[in-house]
Write a protein that holds these residues in place. Structure first.
Motif, PDB file in Angstrom:
ATOM      1  N   VAL A  55       0.831  -1.203   0.000  1.00 27.55           N
ATOM      2  CA  VAL A  55       0.000   0.000   0.000  1.00 27.55           C
ATOM      3  C   VAL A  55       0.869   1.258   0.000  1.00 27.55           C
ATOM      4  CG1 VAL A  55      -1.772   1.317   1.226  1.00 27.55           C
ATOM      5  CG2 VAL A  55      -1.867  -1.179   1.194  1.00 27.55           C
ATOM      6  N   LEU A  56       1.857   1.309   0.902  1.00 26.09           N
ATOM      7  CA  LEU A  56       2.649   2.526   1.083  1.00 26.09           C
ATOM      8  C   LEU A  56       4.112   2.173   1.269  1.00 26.09           C
ATOM      9  CD1 LEU A  56       2.996   5.602   1.693  1.00 26.09           C
ATOM     10  CD2 LEU A  56       2.473   5.069   4.076  1.00 26.09           C
ATOM     11  N   GLU A  57       4.949   2.861   0.527  1.00 23.29           N
ATOM     12  CA  GLU A  57       6.393   2.754   0.709  1.00 23.29           C
ATOM     13  C   GLU A  57       6.900   4.130   1.112  1.00 23.29           C
ATOM     14  OE1 GLU A  57       9.683   2.478  -2.546  1.00 23.29           O
ATOM     15  OE2 GLU A  57       8.958   0.430  -2.172  1.00 23.29           O
ATOM     16  N   ALA A  58       7.353   4.252   2.341  1.00 23.30           N
ATOM     17  CA  ALA A  58       7.733   5.551   2.889  1.00 23.30           C
ATOM     18  C   ALA A  58       9.233   5.627   3.100  1.00 23.30           C
ATOM     19  CB  ALA A  58       7.005   5.795   4.207  1.00 23.30           C
ATOM     20  N   GLU A  59       9.856   6.550   2.367  1.00 18.03           N
ATOM     21  CA  GLU A  59      11.250   6.898   2.593  1.00 18.03           C
ATOM     22  C   GLU A  59      11.298   8.418   2.683  1.00 18.03           C
ATOM     23  OE1 GLU A  59      13.755   5.220  -0.395  1.00 18.03           O
ATOM     24  OE2 GLU A  59      13.083   3.164  -0.013  1.00 18.03           O
ATOM     25  N   PRO A  60      10.857   8.977   3.835  1.00 20.29           N
ATOM     26  CA  PRO A  60      10.686  10.424   3.966  1.00 20.29           C
ATOM     27  C   PRO A  60      11.900  11.192   3.448  1.00 20.29           C
ATOM     28  CG  PRO A  60       9.961   9.293   5.941  1.00 20.29           C
ATOM     29  CD  PRO A  60      10.627   8.261   5.085  1.00 20.29           C
ATOM     30  N   PRO A  61      11.670  12.281   2.669  1.00 18.87           N
ATOM     31  CA  PRO A  61      10.375  12.901   2.369  1.00 18.87           C
ATOM     32  C   PRO A  61       9.698  12.365   1.092  1.00 18.87           C
ATOM     33  CG  PRO A  61      12.104  14.289   1.506  1.00 18.87           C
ATOM     34  CD  PRO A  61      12.783  13.104   2.139  1.00 18.87           C
ATOM     35  N   TYR A  62      10.041  11.161   0.681  1.00 20.43           N
ATOM     36  CA  TYR A  62       9.419  10.585  -0.514  1.00 20.43           C
ATOM     37  C   TYR A  62       8.501   9.443  -0.106  1.00 20.43           C
ATOM     38  CZ  TYR A  62      12.753  13.408  -3.069  1.00 20.43           C
ATOM     39  OH  TYR A  62      13.458  14.480  -3.552  1.00 20.43           O
ATOM     40  N   TYR A  63       7.294   9.489  -0.657  1.00 18.77           N
ATOM     41  CA  TYR A  63       6.269   8.511  -0.324  1.00 18.77           C
ATOM     42  C   TYR A  63       5.657   7.981  -1.615  1.00 18.77           C
ATOM     43  CZ  TYR A  63       6.653  10.720   4.266  1.00 18.77           C
ATOM     44  OH  TYR A  63       7.133  11.213   5.460  1.00 18.77           O
ATOM     45  N   LYS A  64       5.497   6.665  -1.705  1.00 21.14           N
ATOM     46  CA  LYS A  64       4.884   6.041  -2.873  1.00 21.14           C
ATOM     47  C   LYS A  64       3.710   5.189  -2.416  1.00 21.14           C
ATOM     48  CE  LYS A  64       9.241   5.806  -5.473  1.00 21.14           C
ATOM     49  NZ  LYS A  64      10.204   4.912  -6.169  1.00 21.14           N
ATOM     50  N   TRP A  65       2.665   5.199  -3.246  1.00 23.20           N
ATOM     51  CA  TRP A  65       1.443   4.478  -2.886  1.00 23.20           C
ATOM     52  C   TRP A  65       1.095   3.430  -3.942  1.00 23.20           C
ATOM     53  CZ3 TRP A  65      -1.764   5.121   1.441  1.00 23.20           C
ATOM     54  CH2 TRP A  65      -1.397   6.156   2.314  1.00 23.20           C
ATOM     55  N   PHE A  66       0.542   2.320  -3.447  1.00 27.26           N
ATOM     56  CA  PHE A  66       0.014   1.237  -4.292  1.00 27.26           C
ATOM     57  C   PHE A  66       1.107   0.714  -5.231  1.00 27.26           C
ATOM     58  CE2 PHE A  66      -3.558   4.283  -3.521  1.00 27.26           C
ATOM     59  CZ  PHE A  66      -4.118   3.549  -2.478  1.00 27.26           C
ATOM     60  N   ILE A  67       2.180   0.235  -4.613  1.00 24.06           N
ATOM     61  CA  ILE A  67       3.371  -0.180  -5.332  1.00 24.06           C
ATOM     62  C   ILE A  67       3.057  -1.340  -6.277  1.00 24.06           C
ATOM     63  CG2 ILE A  67       5.777  -0.930  -5.090  1.00 24.06           C
ATOM     64  CD1 ILE A  67       5.071   1.838  -3.855  1.00 24.06           C
ATOM     65  N   ASN A  68       3.443  -1.146  -7.542  1.00 23.13           N
ATOM     66  CA  ASN A  68       3.251  -2.115  -8.633  1.00 23.13           C
ATOM     67  C   ASN A  68       1.792  -2.278  -9.046  1.00 23.13           C
ATOM     68  OD1 ASN A  68       6.023  -2.686  -8.919  1.00 23.13           O
ATOM     69  ND2 ASN A  68       5.928  -4.161  -7.228  1.00 23.13           N
ATOM     70  N   GLY A  69       0.915  -1.433  -8.562  1.00 19.54           N
ATOM     71  CA  GLY A  69      -0.451  -1.437  -9.067  1.00 19.54           C
ATOM     72  C   GLY A  69      -0.489  -0.879 -10.485  1.00 19.54           C
ATOM     73  N   LYS A  70      -1.361  -1.423 -11.329  1.00 16.97           N
ATOM     74  CA  LYS A  70      -1.459  -0.999 -12.727  1.00 16.97           C
ATOM     75  C   LYS A  70      -2.887  -0.538 -13.026  1.00 16.97           C
ATOM     76  CE  LYS A  70       2.726  -2.646 -13.187  1.00 16.97           C
ATOM     77  NZ  LYS A  70       3.901  -1.740 -13.162  1.00 16.97           N
ATOM     78  N   LEU A  71      -3.012   0.599 -13.732  1.00 13.35           N
ATOM     79  CA  LEU A  71      -4.325   1.163 -14.041  1.00 13.35           C
ATOM     80  C   LEU A  71      -4.181   2.183 -15.146  1.00 13.35           C
ATOM     81  CD1 LEU A  71      -5.336   3.882 -11.424  1.00 13.35           C
ATOM     82  CD2 LEU A  71      -3.010   2.982 -11.618  1.00 13.35           C
ATOM     83  N   ASN A  72      -5.276   2.712 -15.614  1.00  9.42           N
ATOM     84  CA  ASN A  72      -5.266   3.867 -16.514  1.00  9.42           C
ATOM     85  C   ASN A  72      -6.369   4.819 -16.074  1.00  9.42           C
ATOM     86  OD1 ASN A  72      -6.381   5.351 -19.111  1.00  9.42           O
ATOM     87  ND2 ASN A  72      -4.230   4.848 -19.515  1.00  9.42           N
TER      88      ASN A  72
END
Length: 637
Positions: A55-72
């Motif tokens: 769901v969340l990958e936090a390496e402050p101050p960088y935050y990523k959400w829904f890792i490897n999720g694919k959509l358009n």
């Protein structure tokens, strides 16, 4: 905030509460586990080609959400509604200032988006290429945005009211080689020449293709570079498979003013952004299938991105788009639109509300506004008087008012009522949205209730910015340096009252909020100094009964120039040309010098207090304290 305002609470109307998506406060407790809360929203509201791993990958101050999720995003806004059998539902009802009406069902919008996506591909646009869009409030703007999203090309929308210089700066920073514009658009009955501004902006830039939407203006077209929209669309295929995008792929750039002269390219990505705007669209506006929703903002600002294009379409909503001003050709134009189309949700700015107040109650009273069931406010803190007028005159005291606080960088509402739950205090944005922790801090930590401080956000959220384009150091400096990499500094001041309600106080740095539009004082100062007569300038914000704030300029002239009314008018015109009409100073005061510290820093606090009639304060730290008396005397202080 007075004691009366703090204690005056408007509970949700019982009938509204019974039908609302959120009926009690349990959602706040459920959202304390914010990762699970946002994962649940993403699962329910978004269609994914592939689910995320994390769901969340936090390496402050960088935050990523829904890792490897694919959509358009384009698929989520269009295709799935057609596949669900809702293709004939209206997506947009557009009304031009001159009365022209165009309607688009989801099926029709899908067709136009596919065609323009193929146009872009034929022009050589590939996944990852930034496309600059310089269009007014016409349907071709959301069509172009969704076409970019469909093929994975991030868009950079530039507000049509900005000048050629402002467009040039943004196209250059984004590295765009394709610009989409128009030959003209209407404002107060006048057809403005938009193509000439575009040509000025891209002169000497590496722009290879310009697509021009026709409005029957007589304009110059450069052979080989310029193309008419309608001619390119004529033979474009109506089929375009959406590109499979990673959740963290860049969706768009939105340039916003900061405390330095150069605008910042805020980066928003795909999965988290769409989750945030869809969730807030549902719960803050309480959207239902039969609603007719109208956000009066311009798509050139973040409000239009999130709550005219992506949020409403992600929920299959029917939206109004309007090209012109609220009072043209008559002061009841907005209320005529509300009555004509049965608008049930109206989302606008305090500036517009105050303007309508000045025009008088007789104009809304001419119309049946009973279709309205929810009102919203955006862009700046709303003063209680405007809130009460909006609630009484427009909402007939039956409509909850959702006063929303957020910013370009947040992508979505951050502090806002939930209309079926929250007791409303006029002038307060109330509480953080579920899953978000917002606090009021100073250098020693959280301040006691009732005291002023900096508004900070201490939990990540999915639609948060992912950085500043080409400016990683500025990203750290602007948002994460003051309180640490796990605490987002918003740049706004706030007070939390004894009941926990948040009251926003506006910008704490050198950024103005003019009619809901953020404007860096440094941008205006740079434009003034660009004029041959100006040696130095300082710009501050002063209160304005309609716009909230407007720029006020102090100018030191070069040798050989003298202050005059003609020069003042010329400087104001110059700023408007360089930046745009929003930045136009309300007044210019010619001064011999500016108050400065011994290190040479201009004391804008003192200048602001002089201009707005406040207490001048201590001047003993200045190297030239005598100049303060001179300036105050000129101002009649």
């Amino acid at each position: 905030m007075t004691e009366t305002q703090e204690s005056q609470v408007f509970p949700p109307p019982e009938e509204f509460r019974e039908q609302a998506w959120v009926k009690d406060e349990s959602i706040y407790e459920e959202a304390e586990d914010y990762e699970s809360f946002w994962a649940e929203q993403a699962d329910e509201l978004i269609d994914w080609y592939e689910k995320w791993d994390t769901v969340l990958e936090a390496e402050p101050p960088y935050y990523k959400w829904f890792i490897n999720g694919k959509l358009n995003v384009s698929y989520n806004c269009l295709d799935r509604w057609i596949e669900n059998g809702d293709g004939d539902r209206l997506a947009y009802i557009w009304e031009g200032e001159e009365g022209e009406v165009r309607k688009f069902t989801y099926k029709e919008l899908h067709r136009e988006v596919n065609r323009f996506a193929n146009v872009l591909k034929d022009l050589g646009v590939e996944k990852g290429d930034v496309v600059s869009l310089y269009l007014p409030m016409i349907p071709e703007l959301p069509i172009a945005m969704l076409a970019c999203a469909r093929i994975g090309a991030p868009h950079s929308v530039v507000f049509a009211g900005f000048s050629a210089d402002s467009l040039r700066e943004r196209v250059k920073d984004a590295g765009a080689t394709v610009v989409v514009t128009c030959d003209g658009y209407f404002r107060r009955g006048k057809l403005l020449d938009h193509k000439a501004k575009t040509d000025d902006a891209i002169d000497a830039l590496d722009v290879q293709n310009v697509v021009v939407k026709r409005a029957d203006n007589d304009v110059d077209m450069m052979a080989g570079r310029d193309h008419w929209w309608h001619e390119l669309m004529e033979n474009a295929s109506e089929e375009c498979e959406p590109e499979v995008m990673d959740a963290e792929d860049l969706l768009f750039l939105m340039y916003t003013s900061g405390t330095t002269g150069k605008p910042k390219g805020v980066m928003h990505t795909t999965g988290g952004y769409l989750t945030g705007v869809a969730t807030t669209m549902k719960y803050v506006f309480d959207i239902k299938d039969d609603d007719v929703y109208w956000c009066t903002a311009d798509i050139g600002w973040i409000t239009g991105h999130s709550y005219i294009v992506y949020g409403p379409l992600a929920l299959g909503t029917t939206s109004i788009m309007y090209e012109g001003t609220p009072d043209y050709p008559e002061p009841d134009r907005w209320w005529d639109i509300v009555e004509k189309y049965g608008v049930s949700i109206l989302y606008t700015a305090p500036t517009a509300i105050r303007m309508c107040m000045k025009l008088g109650e007789e104009w809304p009273d001419k119309h049946d506004l009973s279709s309205l069931r929810l009102l919203g406010s955006v862009g700046e803190p709303i003063n209680p008087e405007a809130w009460l007028w909006y609630h009484r005159v427009i909402g007939n005291e039956q409509c909850p008012v959702v006063d929303t606080w957020w910013m370009t960088e947040t992508g979505m509402h951050v502090i806002t009522p939930l209309p079926g739950v929250t007791g409303l205090k006029p002038g307060s944005a109330t509480f953080p949205f579920p899953g978000i922790q917002a606090e009021v801090h100073d250098k020693d930590g959280e301040v006691p209730r009732g005291q002023k401080g900096d508004l900070v956000i201490t939990t990540p959220w999915p639609s948060m910015l992912r950085g500043l384009y080409n400016a990683p150091d500025k990203y750290m400096e602007e948002y994460w340096a003051k309180y640490g990499t796990d605490t987002f500094f918003t740049g706004d001041g706030a007070i939390k009252d004894e009941d926990g309600y948040l009251w926003l106080l506006g910008r704490v740095g050198d950024v103005l909020n003019v009619a809901g539009h953020r404007l860096g004082t440094a941008e205006v100062e740079s434009a003034l100094v660009d004029h041959a007569s100006v040696a130095e300038a300082a710009v501050v914000g002063v209160p304005h009964e309609v716009k909230g704030q407007v720029p006020f300029a102090y100018v030191v002239l070069r040798g050989g120039y003298e202050g005059s009314d003609d020069l003042k008018k010329d400087l104001i015109r110059h700023v408007s040309k360089v930046i745009g009409p929003t930045a136009r100073p309300s007044d210019v005061l010619f001064v011999e010098d500016l108050p400065k510290t011994r290190s040479g820093k201009i004391m804008r606090r003192i200048l602001k207090n002089i201009a707005s009639g406040g207490e001048i304060g201590n001047v003993t730290t200045l190297k030239n304290p005598e100049i303060v008396d001179d300036i105050a005397s000129q101002m009649g202080r």
